[in-house]
Design a protein around this motif. Structure first.
Motif, PDB file in Angstrom:
ATOM      1  N   GLY A   9       1.103  -1.140   0.274  1.00 30.89           N
ATOM      2  CA  GLY A   9      -0.140  -0.114   0.132  1.00 30.89           C
ATOM      3  C   GLY A   9       0.443   1.042   0.108  1.00 30.89           C
ATOM      4  N   ASP A  13       5.942  10.356   9.091  1.00 32.08           N
ATOM      5  CA  ASP A  13       4.567  11.022  10.239  1.00 32.08           C
ATOM      6  C   ASP A  13       5.091  10.214  11.212  1.00 32.08           C
ATOM      7  OD1 ASP A  13       2.890  11.836  11.299  1.00 32.08           O
ATOM      8  OD2 ASP A  13       1.074  10.951  10.582  1.00 32.08           O
ATOM      9  N   LYS A  42      -8.608  -5.057   2.772  1.00 32.21           N
ATOM     10  CA  LYS A  42      -7.433  -3.561   2.393  1.00 32.21           C
ATOM     11  C   LYS A  42      -6.016  -4.493   2.657  1.00 32.21           C
ATOM     12  CE  LYS A  42      -5.263   0.866   4.343  1.00 32.21           C
ATOM     13  NZ  LYS A  42      -5.222   0.982   5.846  1.00 32.21           N
ATOM     14  N   MET A  43      -5.111  -4.279   2.301  1.00 36.94           N
ATOM     15  CA  MET A  43      -4.066  -4.758   2.368  1.00 36.94           C
ATOM     16  C   MET A  43      -3.255  -3.983   3.672  1.00 36.94           C
ATOM     17  SD  MET A  43      -0.450  -6.198  -0.200  1.00 36.94           S
ATOM     18  CE  MET A  43      -1.772  -7.092  -1.007  1.00 36.94           C
TER      19      MET A  43
HETATM   20  O1  ME8 Z   1      -1.810   7.624   7.232  1.00 38.11           O
HETATM   21  N1  ME8 Z   1      -3.492   0.432  -0.621  1.00 38.11           N
HETATM   22  O2  ME8 Z   1       0.564   6.382   6.837  1.00 38.11           O
HETATM   23  P1  ME8 Z   1       0.245   5.531   6.538  1.00 38.11           P
HETATM   24  C1  ME8 Z   1      -3.276   1.693  -0.983  1.00 38.11           C
HETATM   25  N2  ME8 Z   1       0.684   9.084   8.529  1.00 38.11           N
HETATM   26  N3  ME8 Z   1      -2.943   2.168  -0.059  1.00 38.11           N
HETATM   27  C2  ME8 Z   1      -2.624   2.231   1.405  1.00 38.11           C
HETATM   28  C3  ME8 Z   1      -2.574   0.983   2.267  1.00 38.11           C
HETATM   29  C4  ME8 Z   1      -3.530  -0.146   0.927  1.00 38.11           C
HETATM   30  N4  ME8 Z   1      -3.321  -1.502   1.102  1.00 38.11           N
HETATM   31  N5  ME8 Z   1      -2.855   1.034   3.308  1.00 38.11           N
HETATM   32  C5  ME8 Z   1      -1.528   2.325   3.570  1.00 38.11           C
HETATM   33  C6  ME8 Z   1      -0.486   7.771   7.114  1.00 38.11           C
HETATM   34  N6  ME8 Z   1      -2.307   2.822   1.975  1.00 38.11           N
HETATM   35  C7  ME8 Z   1      -0.598   9.213   7.883  1.00 38.11           C
HETATM   36  C8  ME8 Z   1      -0.337  10.228   6.362  1.00 38.11           C
HETATM   37  S1  ME8 Z   1       0.092  12.703   5.177  1.00 38.11           S
HETATM   38  C9  ME8 Z   1       0.346  13.842   5.580  1.00 38.11           C
HETATM   39  C10 ME8 Z   1      -0.372  12.128   6.884  1.00 38.11           C
HETATM   40  C11 ME8 Z   1      -1.865   4.251   2.048  1.00 38.11           C
HETATM   41  O3  ME8 Z   1       1.381   4.826   6.573  1.00 38.11           O
HETATM   42  C12 ME8 Z   1      -3.056   4.820   2.940  1.00 38.11           C
HETATM   43  O4  ME8 Z   1      -3.788   5.311   1.825  1.00 38.11           O
HETATM   44  O5  ME8 Z   1      -0.620   4.478   7.201  1.00 38.11           O
HETATM   45  C13 ME8 Z   1      -1.787   6.321   2.604  1.00 38.11           C
HETATM   46  O6  ME8 Z   1      -1.814   7.504   1.715  1.00 38.11           O
HETATM   47  C14 ME8 Z   1       0.117   5.433   2.943  1.00 38.11           C
HETATM   48  O7  ME8 Z   1       0.049   4.420   2.773  1.00 38.11           O
HETATM   49  C15 ME8 Z   1      -0.058   6.499   4.908  1.00 38.11           C
HETATM   50  O8  ME8 Z   1      -0.370   5.336   5.433  1.00 38.11           O
END
Ligand code: ME8
Length: 511
Positions: A22, A51, A301-302
């Motif tokens: 993701g 972050d 969702k992965m």
């Molecule tokens: O959300 N499929 O960080 P994060 C597609 N720190 N996209 C995916 C996914 C999946 N299975 N799993 C995660 C955060 N993502 C915050 C962001 S921005 C100011 C702060 C995508 O590490 C998720 O949708 O949990 C997000 O866009 C990104 O990975 C980061 O996820």
């Protein structure tokens, strides 16, 4: 020229575990847009990062028996290394523990205090540490004796503590007005509709500080509070362009951001909270939020917490980075979810890369090497079928900029692979190998057209598969500074007489 600058961002990742597919997906999609814009003559600033504050990270550090900063240093490095492995072309990697970011968050906070948008009260309600999000009572259900969010499925805890609040409720009408004036602020449009419905249903003031833990940026003049991690994290986009120094060149060139690429799970933060904070602080909001879909495994969702992750590093090792990039971009696009599996990855590599684009390049290069001593010159006697393929290609390329400007990668890839398919068919129909003795001029024209087509396809695929496309462009002896989209405005790419260098196999077919 202001509009020739393009500031694009990925989400900044929580360093709370190993990067998964993701994360790779979010990053690669932004990289593709960044590279396309660079090839289109834009001055691009592409940002990613980590972050690092908040309870989720504090807890992850406690579990690892490390202090939070040491923990973040370790994991942030893994994410930074990933940018290399994914072949990202980012200009910057920001960490929210950096000084430049603290200054920027402090300044934004002070602006919100000054505008009268922040007040002190007490928060009583549900909080999910995993999402770092507050939920309303009507967004909570009980499952197996636990309270979970209906939105994300994450466990929520009851929280009661003193907190500063942001007057989000007073921005409801102004946000609706803003969405109305900026019809493409949120894409795809289905997500825009979701956001508008949510805002119309009523916004409550938002708790923007916490007192029950310490890992975060302290509220200026009140050390008991740390700033809510989302207000902190979103501000990274400003910190990277040197806010609060608004006279700085980078800020003047690149703010407002052109495009925040994010996953649909974090849409509310980007499409509601972020523009509300900025409007309140009298800072122009970004121009576009693109909410992509999820990579699914089965129907879920992965994610690490679900234990169903495909490891991007293993895929890269076993199949190659260009292969993985292409597959992800083709499979999951324009906002919808996509199910990925090794089987469909292998099919995609074979059908589009090995049998279509790869085969086109290989057959043309080896024919010219074996029959023309690696050089081809064109003449002006174009046949009807020559003219036809040029016209068909022009028809397929004319909307490409528009598709990219609307983040419609799926149709972009379809058109580009369509050109490759057409070109293979043109070669099959024209049979240049039969003309070597009877009509060498015609044969040369066919080969020259095929090479021009290969150059176009390679430049268009360059944002998606930079390594393979650059190998082809190297073998066509096209200089790096000429690998741009100016052919979309009618410029020719290859000279009338061209010498080729040899081309090794691009993609191995998987049996
Ligand atoms: O959300 N499929 O960080 P994060 C597609 N720190 N996209 C995916 C996914 C999946 N299975 N799993 C995660 C955060 N993502 C915050 C962001 S921005 C100011 C702060 C995508 O590490 C998720 O949708 O949990 C997000 O866009 C990104 O990975 C980061 O996820």
């Amino acid at each position: 020229m202001k509009d020739k600058n393009f500031f694009i961002t990925t989400p900044i990742y929580y360093p709370s575990g190993v990067p998964h597919m993701g994360h790779a997906y979010s990053s690669i999609i932004a990289d593709v847009f960044a590279r396309f814009k660079r090839n289109d003559g834009y001055n691009v600033y592409f940002l990613t990062g980590t972050d690092e504050h908040g309870l989720k990270i504090q807890k992850a550090a406690e579990k690892a028996k490390l202090d939070p900063l040491t923990y973040c240093n370790n994991i942030s490095k893994i994410f930074k290394d990933l940018t290399k492995k994914l072949n990202l072309s980012n200009n910057d990697f920001i960490r929210t523990t950096e000084k430049r970011h603290h200054e920027s968050v402090n300044d934004l906070w002070n602006r919100l205090v000054k505008s009268g948008d922040i007040y002190l009260s007490k928060y009583k309600g549900w909080y999910s540490v995993s999402d770092e999000a507050y939920y309303n009572e009507d967004e909570i259900i009980e499952k197996n004796g636990k309270k979970i969010s209906t939105f994300s499925g994450s466990i929520v805890d009851w929280v009661e503590e003193e907190s500063f609040f942001f007057k989000l409720s007073s921005w409801q009408d102004k946000l609706l007005e803003f969405y109305n004036e900026n019809k493409k602020f949120i894409l795809p449009l289905s997500r825009r509709a979701e956001v508008i419905n949510f805002v119309k249903s009523g916004l409550k003031d938002l708790s923007v500080s916490r007192t029950s833990f310490s890992w975060g940026i302290k509220v200026p003049d009140n050390n008991k509070h740390v700033i809510y991690v989302w207000l902190d994290a979103l501000t990274n986009y400003l910190s990277a362009v040197n806010y609060p120094n608004i006279q700085d060149e980078r800020y003047k060139k690149f703010w407002p951001a052109s495009l925040h690429v994010i996953g649909k799970d974090i849409l509310r933060f980007h499409a509601i909270y972020w523009p509300a904070f900025l409007l309140a602080a009298k800072i122009e909001p970004p121009k576009r939020i693109f909410g992509h879909g999820w990579i699914l495994s089965g129907d879920e969702k992965m994610s690490k917490s679900k234990g169903n992750i495909l490891n991007p590093l293993e895929i890269i090792k076993n199949y190659g980075i260009d292969e993985m990039r292409y597959y992800l971009m083709k499979e999951v696009s324009h906002g919808s979810d996509g199910n990925i599996s090794l089987n469909s990855l292998e099919n995609c590599i074979n059908s589009d890369l090995a049998n279509n684009y790869g085969n086109l390049c290989q057959r043309i290069f080896s024919f010219i090497k074996n029959n023309c001593n690696n050089s081809v010159s064109r003449n002006s006697n174009f046949s009807e079928s020559d003219k036809k393929i040029i016209k068909q290609t022009n028809d397929l390329t004319k909307d490409l900029r528009d598709l990219m400007d609307n983040q419609n990668l799926n149709n972009y890839i379809k058109s580009v692979i369509g050109i490759s398919f057409l070109t293979n068919k043109y070669i099959n129909d024209e049979e240049p190998w039969k003309l070597k003795k009877s009509n060498i001029d015609k044969m040369n024209n066919i080969l020259h057209i095929a090479l021009e087509q290969i150059a176009k396809i390679s430049i268009l695929l360059n944002p998606i598969i930079p390594m393979a496309s650059n190998k082809v462009l190297d073998s066509l002896n096209i200089k790096p500074e000429n690998r741009n989209n100016s052919f979309l405005d009618g410029e020719k790419i290859i000279p009338d007489s061209i010498n080729l260098s040899s081309l090794n196999i691009l993609f191995k077919k998987i049996n």
